[in-house]
Motif scaffolding. Sequence first.
Motif, short mmCIF file in Angstrom:
data_model
loop_
_atom_site.label_atom_id
_atom_site.label_comp_id
_atom_site.label_asym_id
_atom_site.label_seq_id
_atom_site.Cartn_x
_atom_site.Cartn_y
_atom_site.Cartn_z
N GLY A 75 -24.27 2.64 -1.31
CA GLY A 75 -23.29 2.33 -2.34
C GLY A 75 -21.86 2.42 -1.82
N LEU A 76 -21.59 3.44 -1.01
CA LEU A 76 -20.26 3.57 -0.42
C LEU A 76 -19.97 2.41 0.52
CD1 LEU A 76 -17.66 5.15 0.03
CD2 LEU A 76 -18.85 6.48 1.80
N VAL A 77 -20.96 2.04 1.32
CA VAL A 77 -20.79 0.90 2.23
C VAL A 77 -20.47 -0.36 1.45
CG1 VAL A 77 -21.96 -0.56 3.93
CG2 VAL A 77 -22.25 1.93 4.01
N CYS A 78 -21.15 -0.56 0.33
CA CYS A 78 -20.90 -1.72 -0.51
C CYS A 78 -19.46 -1.74 -1.02
CB CYS A 78 -21.88 -1.74 -1.68
SG CYS A 78 -21.76 -3.21 -2.72
N ARG A 79 -18.97 -0.59 -1.44
CA ARG A 79 -17.59 -0.52 -1.95
C ARG A 79 -16.58 -0.76 -0.83
NH1 ARG A 79 -20.07 3.73 -4.63
NH2 ARG A 79 -19.03 5.35 -3.40
N LYS A 80 -16.89 -0.31 0.36
CA LYS A 80 -16.01 -0.59 1.50
C LYS A 80 -15.99 -2.08 1.81
CE LYS A 80 -16.06 3.89 3.83
NZ LYS A 80 -16.13 4.59 5.12
N ALA A 81 -17.16 -2.70 1.76
CA ALA A 81 -17.22 -4.14 1.99
C ALA A 81 -16.42 -4.89 0.94
CB ALA A 81 -18.67 -4.61 1.99
N GLN A 82 -16.51 -4.45 -0.32
CA GLN A 82 -15.73 -5.07 -1.38
C GLN A 82 -14.24 -4.93 -1.12
OE1 GLN A 82 -17.62 -2.82 -4.55
NE2 GLN A 82 -18.59 -4.66 -5.37
N ALA A 83 -13.82 -3.76 -0.65
CA ALA A 83 -12.40 -3.54 -0.35
C ALA A 83 -11.95 -4.45 0.79
CB ALA A 83 -12.16 -2.08 0.02
N ALA A 84 -12.80 -4.60 1.79
CA ALA A 84 -12.46 -5.47 2.92
C ALA A 84 -12.29 -6.91 2.45
CB ALA A 84 -13.55 -5.39 3.98
N ILE A 85 -13.22 -7.38 1.64
CA ILE A 85 -13.16 -8.75 1.13
C ILE A 85 -11.91 -8.97 0.29
CG2 ILE A 85 -14.28 -10.38 -0.44
CD1 ILE A 85 -16.98 -9.13 0.52
N ALA A 86 -11.57 -7.99 -0.54
CA ALA A 86 -10.38 -8.10 -1.39
C ALA A 86 -9.10 -8.19 -0.58
CB ALA A 86 -10.31 -6.91 -2.34
N SER A 87 -9.12 -7.65 0.65
CA SER A 87 -7.95 -7.69 1.51
C SER A 87 -7.94 -8.88 2.46
CB SER A 87 -7.87 -6.39 2.33
OG SER A 87 -7.66 -5.28 1.49
N GLY A 88 -8.92 -9.76 2.31
CA GLY A 88 -8.97 -10.95 3.14
C GLY A 88 -9.64 -10.76 4.48
N LEU A 89 -10.31 -9.63 4.66
CA LEU A 89 -11.02 -9.37 5.91
C LEU A 89 -12.48 -9.82 5.78
CD1 LEU A 89 -9.82 -5.74 6.75
CD2 LEU A 89 -8.87 -7.90 7.59
N THR A 90 -13.09 -10.10 6.91
CA THR A 90 -14.53 -10.32 6.96
C THR A 90 -15.21 -8.99 7.24
OG1 THR A 90 -14.32 -12.60 7.72
CG2 THR A 90 -16.42 -11.51 8.15
#
Length: 256
Positions: free
Chosen positions: A110-125
Motif C-alpha cells: 500500500g505504501l509503495v502504491c502511494r509512492k507511485a501515485q506521488a511520482a506520477i502526480a509529479s510527472g515522473l515515471t
Amino acid sequence: MTPALRPLLAGNWKMNGTASALATLDAIAEGITRLPDVFDTLLCTPATLVHRAASAAKASRIQIGGQDCHTGQAGAHTGDVSADMLADCGAHFVIVGHSERRADHAETDGLVCRKAQAAIASGLTAIICIGETGGEKAEGKTLAVVERQLLKSVPDSATAQNVVIAYEPVWAIGTGLTPTVEDVASVHRFIRDHLAARFGAEGAGMRLLYGGSVKGANAHELMAIDHVDGALVGGASLKADDFLAIARAFPALAKA
C-alpha cells in the motif's frame, strides 16, 4: 523482448557515490554514444547526486532518476525527499518498492502504491519493483506473491508512459544467482497477462524489466526472453565497463 517496445537499461547506484562518481556517469554516457540509439538508458543515483547528475547528463542519451520518494509532495517529514523535489532536480524516473526498501524499512504494498501515485502526480515515471524471497520461491509462492504485489502496489492511474514494472527475485539480487530462462519467461508472461487484463492496451505497453545479478555474460540471454523489455542493474552499474557490457546486448537484439 516485447515487439514495438523500446527497451530500457536502468542502473541503480543504491547508497553509493559522491561527486567523484560523476566520472563514471561521463564514461557510461560516452560509451552509450558509440552504440545504436535503439534503447533508453537511465541511472538512478543517490538523492544527493540527482541534480549534478542531471546537469552532467543533459547533452547525453542518459536519463537520471531517484531511488525513492515520499508519498507527500511537501510537509513535516524530516530527511525525506518528495517526487516534486526529484523532478525539480532534473529526474525523470524514480524507483519505488525496491526489495531493500520493503525489507529494511518495512514498506508495504500500500505504501509503495502511494509512492507511485506521488511520482506520477509529479510527472515522473515510477519503476515499481516486485519479486519473491528465497523462502517464498521454495514454497512455490512466486506467482502468488507477484500477483499480490501487482494488485496492491500498482495504482489504478498507471499507464505505459508513467509506470515501468521491475521483476527482481529477492534471492537473486547481488548474489550472483539468476533464475532459469524458463522461470524468468514464466514470471514475465504472468506479469504481462495480469497487466493487460487490468489495464488493456496500456498494460500491454508497459515495459517490464528484469533485475537480479544481470551482467555482461548473461545480458543477451536474459534480454532475449519474451516480455523482458530491459534490465534494472545494481552492482554492475557502478562501473562503466560492466554497465556498458550489458548495454551492448541491446543493439544485437534489435537486429535479431
